[in-house]
Structures are given as C-alpha cells and as structure tokens.
Design a protein around this motif. Structure first.
Motif, PDB file in Angstrom:
ATOM      1  N   SER A 170     112.274 -60.923  28.344  1.00 42.05           N
ATOM      2  CA  SER A 170     112.932 -60.429  29.555  1.00 42.05           C
ATOM      3  C   SER A 170     111.909 -60.086  30.620  1.00 42.05           C
ATOM      4  O   SER A 170     112.171 -60.251  31.804  1.00 42.05           O
ATOM      5  CB  SER A 170     113.814 -59.229  29.251  1.00 42.05           C
ATOM      6  OG  SER A 170     113.045 -58.208  28.697  1.00 42.05           O
ATOM      7  N   THR A 225     119.648 -68.757  29.421  1.00 39.80           N
ATOM      8  CA  THR A 225     119.830 -67.452  28.785  1.00 39.80           C
ATOM      9  C   THR A 225     119.391 -67.526  27.336  1.00 39.80           C
ATOM     10  O   THR A 225     119.573 -68.543  26.687  1.00 39.80           O
ATOM     11  CB  THR A 225     121.318 -67.069  28.805  1.00 39.80           C
ATOM     12  OG1 THR A 225     121.857 -67.321  30.079  1.00 39.80           O
ATOM     13  CG2 THR A 225     121.511 -65.610  28.463  1.00 39.80           C
ATOM     14  N   THR A 243     116.525 -55.141  33.849  1.00 36.72           N
ATOM     15  CA  THR A 243     117.149 -56.168  34.700  1.00 36.72           C
ATOM     16  C   THR A 243     117.539 -57.396  33.908  1.00 36.72           C
ATOM     17  O   THR A 243     118.626 -57.913  34.055  1.00 36.72           O
ATOM     18  CB  THR A 243     116.191 -56.681  35.792  1.00 36.72           C
ATOM     19  OG1 THR A 243     114.939 -56.053  35.594  1.00 36.72           O
ATOM     20  CG2 THR A 243     116.729 -56.405  37.154  1.00 36.72           C
ATOM     21  N   ASN A 244     116.630 -57.902  33.074  1.00 29.98           N
ATOM     22  CA  ASN A 244     116.955 -59.146  32.400  1.00 29.98           C
ATOM     23  C   ASN A 244     117.395 -58.947  30.968  1.00 29.98           C
ATOM     24  O   ASN A 244     117.708 -59.899  30.286  1.00 29.98           O
ATOM     25  CB  ASN A 244     115.722 -60.067  32.407  1.00 29.98           C
ATOM     26  CG  ASN A 244     115.525 -60.708  33.751  1.00 29.98           C
ATOM     27  OD1 ASN A 244     116.475 -61.115  34.364  1.00 29.98           O
ATOM     28  ND2 ASN A 244     114.290 -60.758  34.200  1.00 29.98           N
ATOM     29  N   PRO A 255     122.556 -60.463  36.608  1.00 38.15           N
ATOM     30  CA  PRO A 255     122.001 -61.821  36.614  1.00 38.15           C
ATOM     31  C   PRO A 255     123.050 -62.806  36.110  1.00 38.15           C
ATOM     32  O   PRO A 255     123.880 -62.467  35.284  1.00 38.15           O
ATOM     33  CB  PRO A 255     120.831 -61.733  35.639  1.00 38.15           C
ATOM     34  CG  PRO A 255     120.540 -60.294  35.506  1.00 38.15           C
ATOM     35  CD  PRO A 255     121.793 -59.541  35.808  1.00 38.15           C
ATOM     36  N   SER A 294     116.829 -64.215  31.305  1.00 35.72           N
ATOM     37  CA  SER A 294     117.908 -63.273  31.000  1.00 35.72           C
ATOM     38  C   SER A 294     118.162 -63.293  29.498  1.00 35.72           C
ATOM     39  O   SER A 294     118.432 -64.326  28.912  1.00 35.72           O
ATOM     40  CB  SER A 294     119.170 -63.576  31.787  1.00 35.72           C
ATOM     41  OG  SER A 294     119.503 -64.914  31.732  1.00 35.72           O
TER      42      SER A 294
END
Lengths: 370, 351
Positions: free
Chosen positions: A226, A205, B307-308, B7, A231
């Motif tokens: 992204s 992340t 989404t991310n 996620p 993420s």
C-alpha cells in the motif's frame, strides 16, 4: 581423503561457520542461504588444490554435503552447490575440447536459442587453446590454469542470484492487466517486487491474505504494497473462498519447486490454490530458478516437513488448555502440480510439466545425491 | 463514506456495508430489554445464530408483557407496529441473522392470527406461550433429535474435525462422549473471531470422566491434518433452497478440502434456519466484523487502515452444495439437493 585435506584450513572454517549458521537457522530466507553458499564455495574453490577435475568436484561436493546436512530443509543450499558443480563441469569441458559436452539433444536444441549460451561461447574461444598444454611437472599448474574459468562460473551463479528479483519482475506488466484483482498470501519478496514493478504501468487491486500461521506476515506485505501506491485489502485466510469469485489471478511465492512441478510453499498456499481451482482462477507462482530442486514428494501427502512454534497458535496464557490439547503449526504446504498454472522465473515462464526439463538442463544427474 | 475519497479499487467492496458505530443513540421509544440486547449484539457478547434467536425472542416476550394496547386499536393490529422500531434498533446494532428473521416472521404471523375478542392479558400470555413453544420445538427439541442422529455417525476410534464454534456441533460431541464413545476431535479455528479457541476447547477438555483428546490448529494447517480425519462436522447460520450453506467464514474452505480428500462433510442445522431463496456466492449478503472485536493468536504487528490499505473481515461465507455430503436436521439426514422439500416434510406449505 587427500583432496579434502588439501583444501586449506581457512576455507574449511568458512564452511563450518556457514554450516553452524544454517543449523541455528540464523540464515533466514532461501535467497540469503543461496548467496552465502555461493560465497563460501568461491572461497573453497579459490583455496582448493587439485590436479584433475574429479578432485575438484569431490572437494566441492564434500563442502556441499556438510552444508546440506546442516539444514536439509533449506533446499536452495543444495541447489546452489549443484549449480556450481554443473557450471564447473561445463566450463572445464568447453575449455578442454572443441565442442560442448554432449548433452540431451532436445536440451541442446533448446539451448541454442538461449542468449546465455552465446555469451559463454565468446569466453570459450579464448580459453580453448590454453589448457591443451600445461606443465605437468607443476602439481598446481592445472589448478592455476583452471581457476579463472571457475571463478567466472561461480560469478555467473552469483550474478544470477543477485538479479533474481529484477529478472522475475521484468515482464510483470504483461501478466497483470488493468483493473485486475490479484490475491496473494503472506510475504514473499519476489512477489512483492513483481507486484510493485507492475504497478508502475498498471492500476489494479491486491487482496493480501494475512497468514495466521506465520506471525501474520501478510500484514507486512500489505503495508509495503500500500505504501507503494497499490490499493490493497488485508483479509483473514478464512475469507479466501468467499472472495475468490471476484479474484482474477492468484499469485504465490514458493519455498522450493520439486521435480514433478509441485512446490513447497507457505502454509495456506494449498487452500488458496484449491479454492482457485474450484473457481477456475489461474494460479501463478513467482520464483527464482535457484529454488528448483531435484526432489520428489513421495512420502508425504502434506508438505509439513517443518513445524513452527506452537505458542504462535495457542499462547501460554490459555494455561489450562496447554496441557490437554495438542497444537499443530506446520511451516510449509505441499501444492500439487495440477493446481499450478505457471511458474514465472528469472529465466522465462514455464508450466509445471516442463520443470523436469529445466532440471536436466540446470543440474547434472550425478549431483542429485551430493 | 465519501465516495470521492475512496480509491477506485476499494469501491467494489463498498456494498459490504462497513460496520456502523455502536447504536448508543436510541431513536424513539425503545424497550430497555431491547436496548440491552442491542448493546450485547454490537459487542459480540451474544454470538451465534441460535443464541441470537433465543435472546431476541426472550426480549420480545418482555416487550409484549409490558405492552398496553392503545384505546382505539386492537392487539393483533397494533402490536406489530409497536415491535417495528424495536426490530430496527436491533438491526442497527448488528445486521439481522436469518434465524432472527424467521423467528420474527413467525411471531408476526401468530400476532395477526390472535383472536380479536380475547382479553389483553390472556392474549399476551398466549403469545408468550407460543414463543416458548417455538423455542422449545424448533430449537431445543430439534437439537436433541440432531444430537441423536448425528451421534449415530460417530463411532469408536473416529477422528472428528470441527470448525470454529457451533453450538449444535458442541452438543453432538458432548452427547456422543456421554454415551461412552471413544473418539478424538481436531478443532480448526480462524481469525477474525477465533471462537473455537477458548470456548469449544474448554468444554471439550473439561468433560468427565475422561477428557476428549483434542488437537488445535489454525485454518491454513488444515491440509496437513485432513489425512487422518474420518468425519467433518459443521454448523450453519442458514441453509438456502439450493442446498448452499451460509456459515462462518472459513467453512467453505474446510468443506472444499475435505471433499478433495474424500472425507464426508456433515452439516448440523435445525429446520428453522432454512431460508427461501438462493444464494450463489458469499458476496451478496455478508457482514464485516468491526476491528475492535477481532482477535489474533501470538504476536503480530497491528495494521491501521490508510489511503491505499483497507482491512476487511468478512464473517460469513457460502459453501456450495457440491462440497456437502449430508445435512442433519430434526426431520432426518438429507442430501443437500433435497433441502427444498423440507417444508413438505414438516407438514407446512411455507417455512
């Protein structure tokens, strides 16, 4: 004065064009500036007329001086000139003598193990005999003899600049582990490539701090990360301390690396690095070696060498306040070497304490003042 | 939020509690003053620990005046159950601040101590008077004392750094200016709320006879400015017994950098903001700002979550006690390690 006049008119023009572009800040980014500088220097060298090494060096130096004076805050321009000079001298010395120019023995010991020295070793054996004897009557013979060697030296610098992102990102997967949380700041192309390459092998992340002082360029970074499938969290700079306890690593980009191992980076890097130090989080800087500068930050406690547009901070629609309030918008931060744990460069990873050694190997002492 | 679709990485922040939509739906019998207050809170029209506490207590005064005890029970027992849904409605609009919590707890204590035999109207008047006294003593008078104490720390020629907008720091600066001291102020601001900008700067530059010289910068510019600062004045949302200060996001960074430069960090805080308990980092309890009230300076591209990509705007953070030099309260100027002895100084066994 003679060597300068011997440079042809068109290469002069190229230098002037680039100097004008730099002055107007039309060249954006350290790498772009470095690439343009190399191309201009290649033109200068190919058109230059000289009969010994000193004349060539002073031609390159005067071109470099013009460019550096046009934009002194863009350090990569001066670095590239110094690098070209270093390579020119090196190629010349290996071509005219049996052994390499004597350098510091430690550097030589270290350099023996480096693959790139072995590559030039092959070229050395071919050219070794050529320059021993040349027609002294022809004033251009010396130049003609040396030109292919010089072109190769400049091509080497150009290759290094073009492959910076790939080389820095080479070992990305060794630096980032699975399920890590990385903090980064603003938008740096080098860091972006690094993180995207690591994402091919690892799931992790990224928290991106939008830098309020650079037109929120962190937002673009977050978007591109992204869309590459990482993420990402976009947070304002104010929450860096609050989130730092969960962050495993801080990865930053740099504008220039100084001789003491410190760096100039985008505003906000110093608070991020200090917050990381307060939490004992490692701070890692991804940067190409063309940004290493033989410069010290002795006179400023802060690196605000450059100031940005104040209307980015306080807009004109706050009409009443504009007159009564001073607005500060510094463009860069100076980060002390004690706050940085490692530099990941296109030629290996180095701690801040060995930057001085890299400087000695990459540039020649006499070029520090162009 | 459907946990299957998030996620993996984003789950670690899921306890932050993403901002809920505005509480337009009214469940149960809520007093109109409370509905109005809930709307003001969720739109961030009333922002700041003191403002929210005063607004809450004023609204509760109205609720108490309009309240009638049902036939079978007494005021002291039933009023508390009557107030509970009102409080829930306010919490649904925006999570409760520590100041609101302390004030409401005090109010409930007063209600339970009410004399059983008192006539209803007298009881209501007495409660309203107690609320007024609470506001007057713990907030207004406390602010006056803090202005005096902190004002003594401001000398001519000082450069004071203030972060975002704290009502008490603003008062301290205005009072010092009224007393004729010559100093200048650096206002450091930060997204997402950018409170320091209009409000604080306007008040500071509109002082008469001569406006206070002000400099304005955003948080990342802080290290360049700290070399000239003499004192840093900060406000607080709450103070915990280990001396940690829970305040607007960015305060911890300001205190950390100031400490690194050897600049004293002074936190101005009334004693009613103290909270028993210990907080170690800004994660345990925090609030996210809804995206519609975030502001930005200059032009910037707008980012929408996908989404991310997730956007987080934490409103608060925790400053560890090591970064703070002193806390100014109405009982005096104390080091952060002595916070737990404040109840003793106030002459009470609990807060």
């Amino acid at each position: 004065m003679a060597p300068e006049l011997r440079g042809s008119a068109s290469s002069h023009r190229a230098v002037e064009t680039l100097a004008a572009k730099l002055r107007r800040r039309q060249v954006v980014g350290s790498r772009a500036a470095a690439l343009e500088t190399v191309l201009v220097l290649r033109q200068v060298v190919s058109k230059a007329r000289f009969s010994n090494l000193e004349q060539l060096v002073s031609i390159i130096r005067s071109a470099g001086r013009t460019l550096v004076e046009a934009q002194p805050k863009e350090h990569s321009v001066g670095n590239t000139v110094r690098k070209v000079l270093h390579h020119v001298r090196e190629e010349y010395h290996t071509a005219t003598r049996e052994t390499t120019k004597p350098s510091f023995s430690i550097a030589k010991f270290v350099s023996q193990g480096q693959p790139r020295k072995q590559a030039t070793g092959a070229a050395r054996t071919e050219i070794k005999g050529i320059l021993k004897d040349y027609d002294t009557s022809d004033p251009d013979a010396f130049a003609k003899m040396l030109k292919p060697v010089l072109m190769e030296a400049i091509q080497y610098v150009l290759d290094e600049l073009e492959t910076v992102y790939d080389n820095v990102a080479k070992n990305a997967k060794d630096h980032i582990h699975s399920d890590e949380i990385i903090l980064t700041l603003g938008k740096s192309r080098t860091v972006e490539e690094f993180l995207i390459t690591a994402a091919h092998n690892r799931n992790y992340t990224v928290i991106v701090a939008e830098t309020a002082l650079r037109k929120y360029e962190g937002r673009e970074m977050a978007k591109s990360l992204s869309s590459a499938g990482i993420s990402t969290f976009l947070v304002p700079d104010s929450s860096i301390f609050a989130l730092m306890s969960r962050v495993n690593k801080v990865i930053l980009g740099a504008h220039a690396i100084l001789a003491n191992g410190g760096m100039f980076a985008i505003t906000g890097s110093q608070i991020a690095a200090t917050a990381a130090r307060a939490h004992s989080t490692p701070v890692v800087v991804c940067v190409g070696q063309f940004k290493i500068t033989p410069l010290w930050n002795l006179y400023h406690e802060y690196g605000a060498l450059d100031f940005g547009n104040p209307s980015d901070v306080l807009r004109f629609d706050e009409g009443n306040l504009v007159d009564k309030v001073d607005v500060v918008n510094p463009y860069y931060d100076y980060v002390r070497p004690e706050l940085i744990d490692a530099f990941i460069t296109n030629d290996g990873d180095h701690p801040p304490s060995s930057i001085y050694r890299l400087l000695k190997e990459t540039y020649d002492d006499e070029d520090t003042e162009l | 939020m459907d946990s299957k679709n998030i996620p993996r990485g984003l789950k670690i922040f899921s306890h932050f509690g993403l901002p809920k939509p505005v509480g337009h739906t009214v469940k149960g019998d809520i007093h109109p003053a409370i509905i109005r207050l809930g709307l003001l809170f969720s739109e961030f029209r009333i922002c700041g620990a003191n403002a929210r506490a005063i607004a809450t207590l004023t609204a509760f005064k109205k609720v108490i005046q309009d309240y009638t005890t049902p036939a079978q029970s007494s005021l002291s027992r039933h009023l508390v159950t009557h107030l509970s849904p009102q409080i829930t409605h306010l919490v649904a609009a925006r999570p409760m601040s520590v100041t609101m919590g302390n004030a409401i707890r005090q109010l409930k204590l007063e209600i339970s101590k009410m004399d059983f035999d008192m006539v209803e109207q007298e009881a209501k008047n007495s409660l309203c008077e107690k609320i007024d006294n609470y506001i007057r003593d713990r907030i207004i008078f406390a602010d006056e004392v803090i202005q005096d104490l902190a004002g003594k720390k401001i000398k001519d020629g000082d450069i004071i750094l203030a972060f975002a907008r704290s009502s008490i720091v603003e008062k301290v600066l205005l009072r010092a200016h009224e007393e004729g001291k010559k100093f200048s102020v650096i206002v450091v601001d930060s997204p997402p709320l950018l409170e320091g900008c209009k409000a604080l700067l306007t008040t500071l530059t509109n002082t008469s006879p001569n406006p206070i010289p002000c400099t304005y910068a955003l948080l990342p510019a802080l290290p360049s400015l700290l070399t000239e600062v003499t004192t840093v004045l900060l406000g607080a949302h709450a103070l915990f017994s280990n001396g940690a200060v829970y305040s607007r996001a960015g305060t911890a960074l300001v205190a950390m950098m100031a400490k690194g430069h050897g600049v004293p960090v002074v936190v101005c805080c009334e004693t009613y903001k103290f909270s028993e308990g210990v907080m170690v980092d800004g994660f345990g309890k925090n609030e996210l700002a809804p995206s519609k009230i975030t502001r930005s300076t200059g032009d910037s591209i707008n980012v929408t979550p996908s989404t991310n990509l997730e956007i987080l705007n934490p409103l608060y953070d925790l400053t560890p006690p090591t970064f703070i030099t002193a806390v100014v309260t109405e009982v005096g100027l104390i080091p952060p390690s002595s916070i737990s002895s404040i109840p003793l100084a106030l002459g009470k066994s609990t807060l």
